[in-house]
Design an enzyme around this catalytic site. Structure first.
Site, PDB file in Angstrom:
ATOM      1  N   CYS A 270     -14.117  -6.620  45.966  1.00 23.95           N
ATOM      2  CA  CYS A 270     -14.949  -7.019  44.671  1.00 23.95           C
ATOM      3  C   CYS A 270     -14.891  -5.818  43.814  1.00 23.95           C
ATOM      4  O   CYS A 270     -14.943  -6.146  42.505  1.00 23.95           O
ATOM      5  CB  CYS A 270     -16.327  -7.674  45.021  1.00 23.95           C
TER       6      CYS A 270
ATOM      7  N   CYS B 224       0.819   3.489   3.215  1.00 20.39           N
ATOM      8  CA  CYS B 224       1.826   2.959   4.236  1.00 20.39           C
ATOM      9  C   CYS B 224       3.008   3.216   3.889  1.00 20.39           C
ATOM     10  O   CYS B 224       3.831   3.480   4.968  1.00 20.39           O
ATOM     11  CB  CYS B 224       1.454   1.231   4.152  1.00 20.39           C
TER      12      CYS B 224
ATOM     13  N   CYS C 103       0.869  -1.347   0.102  1.00 22.58           N
ATOM     14  CA  CYS C 103      -0.051  -0.139   0.054  1.00 22.58           C
ATOM     15  C   CYS C 103       0.799   1.103   0.003  1.00 22.58           C
ATOM     16  O   CYS C 103       1.579   1.319   0.879  1.00 22.58           O
ATOM     17  CB  CYS C 103      -0.867   0.084   1.248  1.00 22.58           C
TER      18      CYS C 103
ATOM     19  N   CYS D  14     -18.684  -5.556  49.094  1.00 21.58           N
ATOM     20  CA  CYS D  14     -17.348  -5.898  49.436  1.00 21.58           C
ATOM     21  C   CYS D  14     -16.457  -4.937  48.384  1.00 21.58           C
ATOM     22  O   CYS D  14     -16.431  -4.962  47.158  1.00 21.58           O
ATOM     23  CB  CYS D  14     -16.949  -7.363  49.175  1.00 21.58           C
TER      24      CYS D  14
END
Length: 445
Positions: free
Chosen positions: A197, A58, A55, A194
């Site tokens: 948790c 690119c 490409c 908690c």
């Protein structure tokens, strides 16, 4: 003719720039075998370019991309994926055109598209903005509540660490989903009040999405609110929160002993996945596709060239194949490809690996991306192959470039039928009336 010359020049450029980045650049080359560890399990912000070698845009971006990587060294990681070679990675992140630039921030499972300019200055600004967002999110301790059916308020762009991949487990659905499943489950028992948790929750959600994707939905992360589903909590003797247990079919549940960050949880889940996964297939090289697909799809392809069937018979050959299958099982976490062929069937392959003509059984491991290979120097036994592969996996052992710098021509051959070989049938000659003694050897040269 001028236009033709330009076209030809363009084509030759395309072939010259096969890999855009080398080890000497600050750009990290990413592929399916290192992406999880480098990017998904990392706490850094990553800026990743998905490109294709053919490409033009690119190619134009390459210099700026290297400059960006050098400028951001130690601050933001800059990577590149050849998405033409690694279509699975491009597909995973819905890359449809090249180059596509994505920013992997707080939630690695939901990268953002970079929409800014293509100069190194613009890209660096975009990266620093992403970094700022991540830091602000961490400062504000942004994470959701503890109801796993809601969306998590993960970093960057809201709702990015979706909890939809954590399965909510209840007294009613637990046996059906977990105990009757052939797959592996990691189950968190939590209580909404908690604190630990609450901290685990965004990590669990992010890990659930990554694990679902990387194990193709073979390992599941679930959560049980133990204050609501007390039957389950008492059945499994849950005394503290959060408690994480591992469930495998037909086995007693085990306690999960690993770390509590998303990276640790993903790594633990992938280990469970590979422990339970079938070993890779051992394929006979019957045509070019078998070799190309195996060597392109895996980081290494391990190839054995076994003696001719007339030299070993079926029993001898099966002995060699069995040794290979044991090693494929032993090294299955590496995700390597495994192939074999018979001596003389693929002469170009043997020549390109410098095996040709003697010393069977032989073994080579090829890295098709680098077109490098290593040869087994020790014995073709479990010990010899184990030492060879162990050295390779830690980067030891000598390597050479594959002859011709590309995968060799492969002949299409019939698959081995599993039987002993048969000698070719010769025509019978009757030599009784050939007069050998008189004139034998008397002719002048």
């Amino acid at each position: 003719t001028m236009r033709l010359l330009l076209v030809l020049l363009g084509c030759s450029l395309v072939f010259m720039v096969q890999g855009f980045y080398s080890a000497s650049d600050d750009v990290v080359e990413l592929n399916p075998s290192n992406f999880n560890q480098e990017v998904l399990q990392s706490d850094s912000v990553w800026l990743i370019e998905f490109y294709a070698p053919w490409c033009g845009h690119c190619q134009s971006l390459t210099a700026d991309w290297k400059k960006t990587a050098t400028a951001l060294k130690g601050i933001v990681k800059v990577g590149a994926v050849d998405a033409d070679q690694h279509k699975s990675l491009g597909g995973q992140y819905s890359v449809r055109g090249f180059p596509t630039i994505k920013i992997f921030g707080a939630n690695k499972n939901k990268p953002d598209d970079y929409q800014g300019g293509r100069s190194s200055q613009a890209i660096v600004d975009g990266a620093l903005n992403a970094l700022q967002t991540l830091v602000k999110d961490r400062m504000s301790g942004r994470s959701g509540g503890s109801d796993y059916s809601r969306q998590s308020g993960g970093g960057g762009g809201g709702g990015s660490g979706s909890k939809k991949d954590v399965v909510e487990l209840t007294d009613d659905n637990f046996d059906r989903l977990v105990l009757n499943s052939d797959e592996v489950w990691l189950v968190e028992f939590f209580a909404p009040w908690c604190g630990h948790c609450k901290s685990l929750e965004p990590e669990w959600a992010a890990a659930a999405s990554a694990v679902k994707e990387q194990t193709k939905d073979k390992v599941h992360l679930g959560a049980v609110d133990a204050t609501v589903h007390q039957g389950l909590a008492s059945r499994y003797g849950i005394r503290g929160f959060p408690t994480i247990k591992i469930f495998k079919k037909g086995e007693e549940p085990e306690d999960y002993q690993g770390g509590r960050t998303r990276g640790d949880i993903i790594a633990g889940a992938l280990d469970l996945f590979s422990d339970n996964a079938a070993p890779p297939e051992l394929l006979e090289i019957l045509n070019a596709d078998v070799l190309k697909k195996t060597c392109d799809d895996y980081q290494l392809c391990v190839i054995a060239v076994l003696p001719h069937i007339l030299d070993t018979g079926a029993a001898g050959r099966n002995g060699y194949l069995e040794v290979m299958m044991k090693m494929a099982e032993k090294y299955k976490k590496k995700m390597w490809g495994w192939l074999w062929t018979e001596a003389g069937a693929q002469m170009e392959l043997e020549a390109s690996l410098g095996i040709g003509g003697f010393g069977y059984p032989a073994m080579a491991a090829i890295n098709a991306r680098k077109m490098k290979f290593a040869l087994l120097k020790g014995s073709f036994s479990e010990t010899g192959i184990h030492e060879f592969l162990r050295d390779l996996s830690v980067g030891r052992g000598s390597t050479a470039t594959v002859g011709g710098g590309a995968l060799p021509i492969i002949n299409s051959v019939e698959a081995w039928d599993g039987k002993d070989g048969e000698l070719p049938v010769e025509d019978d000659y009757d030599l009784s009336d050939v007069d050998l003694d008189d004139n034998f050897g008397k002719d002048e040269l």
